[in-house]
Design a protein around this motif. Structure first.
Motif, PDB file in Angstrom:
ATOM      1  N   LEU A  63     -30.987  -2.023 -16.269  1.00 52.54           N
ATOM      2  CA  LEU A  63     -32.003  -2.718 -15.737  1.00 52.54           C
ATOM      3  C   LEU A  63     -33.200  -2.163 -16.328  1.00 52.54           C
ATOM      4  N   THR A  64     -34.374  -3.155 -16.204  1.00 57.19           N
ATOM      5  CA  THR A  64     -35.578  -2.946 -17.105  1.00 57.19           C
ATOM      6  C   THR A  64     -36.608  -2.618 -16.068  1.00 57.19           C
ATOM      7  N   GLN A  65     -37.829  -2.128 -16.636  1.00 57.82           N
ATOM      8  CA  GLN A  65     -38.919  -2.246 -15.620  1.00 57.82           C
ATOM      9  C   GLN A  65     -40.124  -3.072 -16.768  1.00 57.82           C
ATOM     10  N   ARG A  66     -40.579  -4.043 -16.028  1.00 60.34           N
ATOM     11  CA  ARG A  66     -41.507  -5.084 -16.834  1.00 60.34           C
ATOM     12  C   ARG A  66     -42.715  -4.304 -16.907  1.00 60.34           C
ATOM     13  N   PRO A  67     -43.514  -4.803 -18.073  1.00 60.33           N
ATOM     14  CA  PRO A  67     -44.772  -4.254 -18.262  1.00 60.33           C
ATOM     15  C   PRO A  67     -45.896  -4.751 -17.159  1.00 60.33           C
ATOM     16  N   THR A  69     -48.416  -5.853 -17.912  1.00 56.11           N
ATOM     17  CA  THR A  69     -49.382  -6.629 -18.398  1.00 56.11           C
ATOM     18  C   THR A  69     -48.685  -8.399 -18.335  1.00 56.11           C
ATOM     19  N   MET A  70     -47.299  -8.398 -17.504  1.00 60.80           N
ATOM     20  CA  MET A  70     -46.796  -9.542 -17.482  1.00 60.80           C
ATOM     21  C   MET A  70     -47.272 -10.338 -16.572  1.00 60.80           C
ATOM     22  N   ALA A  71     -47.320 -11.739 -16.817  1.00 63.19           N
ATOM     23  CA  ALA A  71     -47.897 -12.588 -15.898  1.00 63.19           C
ATOM     24  C   ALA A  71     -47.334 -12.797 -14.660  1.00 63.19           C
ATOM     25  N   SER A  72     -46.097 -12.715 -14.519  1.00 63.66           N
ATOM     26  CA  SER A  72     -45.258 -12.905 -13.722  1.00 63.66           C
ATOM     27  C   SER A  72     -44.441 -11.410 -13.104  1.00 63.66           C
ATOM     28  N   HIS A  73     -44.443 -11.008 -11.883  1.00 68.80           N
ATOM     29  CA  HIS A  73     -43.795  -9.804 -11.427  1.00 68.80           C
ATOM     30  C   HIS A  73     -44.172  -8.689 -12.280  1.00 68.80           C
ATOM     31  N   PRO A  74     -45.200  -8.254 -12.588  1.00 69.38           N
ATOM     32  CA  PRO A  74     -45.685  -7.117 -13.375  1.00 69.38           C
ATOM     33  C   PRO A  74     -45.178  -6.047 -12.792  1.00 69.38           C
ATOM     34  N   GLY A  75     -44.911  -4.990 -13.783  1.00 70.50           N
ATOM     35  CA  GLY A  75     -44.423  -3.600 -13.152  1.00 70.50           C
ATOM     36  C   GLY A  75     -43.113  -3.435 -12.257  1.00 70.50           C
ATOM     37  N   GLN A  76     -42.463  -4.640 -12.080  1.00 70.11           N
ATOM     38  CA  GLN A  76     -41.357  -4.596 -11.329  1.00 70.11           C
ATOM     39  C   GLN A  76     -40.126  -4.300 -12.021  1.00 70.11           C
ATOM     40  N   VAL A  77     -39.063  -3.831 -11.251  1.00 68.34           N
ATOM     41  CA  VAL A  77     -37.692  -3.593 -11.912  1.00 68.34           C
ATOM     42  C   VAL A  77     -37.001  -5.245 -12.068  1.00 68.34           C
ATOM     43  N   ALA A  78     -36.272  -5.200 -13.180  1.00 70.34           N
ATOM     44  CA  ALA A  78     -35.618  -6.467 -13.558  1.00 70.34           C
ATOM     45  C   ALA A  78     -34.444  -6.361 -14.176  1.00 70.34           C
ATOM     46  N   ASP A 143     -37.590  -3.719 -26.477  1.00 68.51           N
ATOM     47  CA  ASP A 143     -38.782  -4.163 -27.191  1.00 68.51           C
ATOM     48  C   ASP A 143     -40.027  -3.841 -26.345  1.00 68.51           C
ATOM     49  N   PRO A 144     -40.809  -2.784 -26.909  1.00 67.98           N
ATOM     50  CA  PRO A 144     -41.741  -2.615 -25.984  1.00 67.98           C
ATOM     51  C   PRO A 144     -42.835  -3.660 -25.529  1.00 67.98           C
ATOM     52  N   THR A 145     -42.713  -4.706 -26.337  1.00 68.45           N
ATOM     53  CA  THR A 145     -43.736  -5.724 -25.614  1.00 68.45           C
ATOM     54  C   THR A 145     -43.162  -6.598 -24.493  1.00 68.45           C
ATOM     55  N   GLU A 146     -41.874  -6.419 -24.126  1.00 66.77           N
ATOM     56  CA  GLU A 146     -41.392  -7.251 -23.041  1.00 66.77           C
ATOM     57  C   GLU A 146     -40.638  -6.095 -21.930  1.00 66.77           C
ATOM     58  N   VAL A 147     -40.579  -4.915 -22.463  1.00 63.61           N
ATOM     59  CA  VAL A 147     -39.933  -3.924 -21.585  1.00 63.61           C
ATOM     60  C   VAL A 147     -40.699  -2.658 -21.683  1.00 63.61           C
ATOM     61  N   ALA A 148     -41.098  -1.964 -20.423  1.00 62.21           N
ATOM     62  CA  ALA A 148     -41.904  -0.813 -20.285  1.00 62.21           C
ATOM     63  C   ALA A 148     -40.821   0.396 -20.230  1.00 62.21           C
ATOM     64  N   ASP A 149     -39.609   0.256 -19.654  1.00 65.06           N
ATOM     65  CA  ASP A 149     -38.924   1.027 -19.561  1.00 65.06           C
ATOM     66  C   ASP A 149     -37.243   0.486 -19.221  1.00 65.06           C
ATOM     67  N   VAL A 150     -36.232   1.299 -19.552  1.00 63.75           N
ATOM     68  CA  VAL A 150     -34.770   0.647 -19.435  1.00 63.75           C
ATOM     69  C   VAL A 150     -34.092   1.845 -18.736  1.00 63.75           C
ATOM     70  N   PHE A 151     -33.335   1.743 -17.797  1.00 60.35           N
ATOM     71  CA  PHE A 151     -32.461   2.693 -17.383  1.00 60.35           C
ATOM     72  C   PHE A 151     -31.222   2.011 -16.531  1.00 60.35           C
ATOM     73  N   GLU A 152     -30.140   2.618 -16.362  1.00 58.44           N
ATOM     74  CA  GLU A 152     -28.826   2.277 -15.580  1.00 58.44           C
ATOM     75  C   GLU A 152     -28.649   2.944 -14.129  1.00 58.44           C
ATOM     76  N   ALA A 153     -28.319   2.083 -13.344  1.00 56.66           N
ATOM     77  CA  ALA A 153     -27.882   2.587 -12.108  1.00 56.66           C
ATOM     78  C   ALA A 153     -26.286   2.358 -11.886  1.00 56.66           C
ATOM     79  N   PRO A 154     -25.718   3.266 -11.171  1.00 59.39           N
ATOM     80  CA  PRO A 154     -24.359   3.020 -10.893  1.00 59.39           C
ATOM     81  C   PRO A 154     -23.921   1.938 -10.029  1.00 59.39           C
ATOM     82  N   LEU A 155     -22.884   1.187 -10.337  1.00 58.44           N
ATOM     83  CA  LEU A 155     -22.251   0.177  -9.312  1.00 58.44           C
ATOM     84  C   LEU A 155     -22.122   0.550  -7.972  1.00 58.44           C
ATOM     85  N   ASP A 156     -21.571   1.797  -7.854  1.00 57.45           N
ATOM     86  CA  ASP A 156     -21.141   2.413  -6.596  1.00 57.45           C
ATOM     87  C   ASP A 156     -22.418   2.638  -5.844  1.00 57.45           C
TER      88      ASP A 156
END
Length: 206
Positions: A63-67, A69-78, A143-156
């Motif tokens: 999963l990523t966290q949106r910057p 500065t994004m026009a839609s859904h800014p700062g949200q996990v996606a 890509d720091p212009t498109e992604v503020a952070d990236v992480f993994e969450a377990p499927l379980d």
């Protein structure tokens, strides 16, 4: 019922979701009550890749966290993804292209499994979730212009309803319920949590 093993998860996905190519069978879900008729006629097509990684400690979803500065859904996990562009042959191609641009996924290294139900957002996007498996040793290159952070969450964790907290807000003049799945400081909610919850319903409740 909830997630048990990756093999079972992928088998259910192959049997119960839409094929990667061809006509979809699953009905649209999401914020259909919050998009008026005029906006539905000009709704934008979008796609996300649900990237599953078979880690040794257990399968995860990237999963990523949106910057902000994004026009839609800014700062949200996606999930990695975005609008379907003219260069894309279809939603699957768009999901792979965006995942490559955002986190360095190599399209040829993705084992494509299935498409989940199109998710309509209150911001007038029709998102096609594409389920795919990445190599077990995948390391993201965000890509720091498109992604503020990236992480993994377990499927379980993601596919266990005990972790699906229900919240409510007032949106576009109506009360709206939403799912929230807090994970290690990240707030998985809104559209992304809705996609996960719908995928859970198709795999374990249908």
């Amino acid at each position: 019922m909830s997630f048990t093993t990756l093999d079972d998860f992928l088998s259910r996905a192959s049997d119960r979701l839409d094929p990667i190519q061809g006509r979809g069978r699953l009905p649209e879900v999401g914020d259909l009550d919050f998009v008026d008729e005029d906006r539905m006629t000009s709704i934008r097509a979008a796609a996300v890749l649900i990237p599953v990684i078979p880690r040794r400690s257990g399968p995860t979803a990237l999963l990523t966290q949106r910057p902000d500065t994004m026009a839609s859904h800014p700062g949200q996990v996606a999930f990695p993804g975005g609008k379907v562009d003219q260069v894309d042959t279809d939603e699957v191609a768009a999901a792979l292209r965006e995942a490559e641009e955002e986190v360095g996924v190599v399209p040829d290294h993705v084992e494509l499994i299935a498409r989940s139900a199109p998710y309509v957002t209150g911001t007038a996007f029709r998102i096609t979730p594409v389920l795919g498996v990445l190599p077990a040793d995948f390391q993201p290159r965000p890509d720091p212009t498109e992604v503020a952070d990236v992480f993994e969450a377990p499927l379980d964790f993601l596919f266990n309803t005990a972790n699906h907290q229900v919240g409510e807000t007032f949106y576009k003049g109506k009360n709206r319920q939403y799912i929230e799945m807090p994970w290690k400081g990240f707030r998985i909610w809104g559209v992304t949590a809705g996609i996960i919850r719908d995928l859970y319903a198709n795999l374990y409740e249908s």
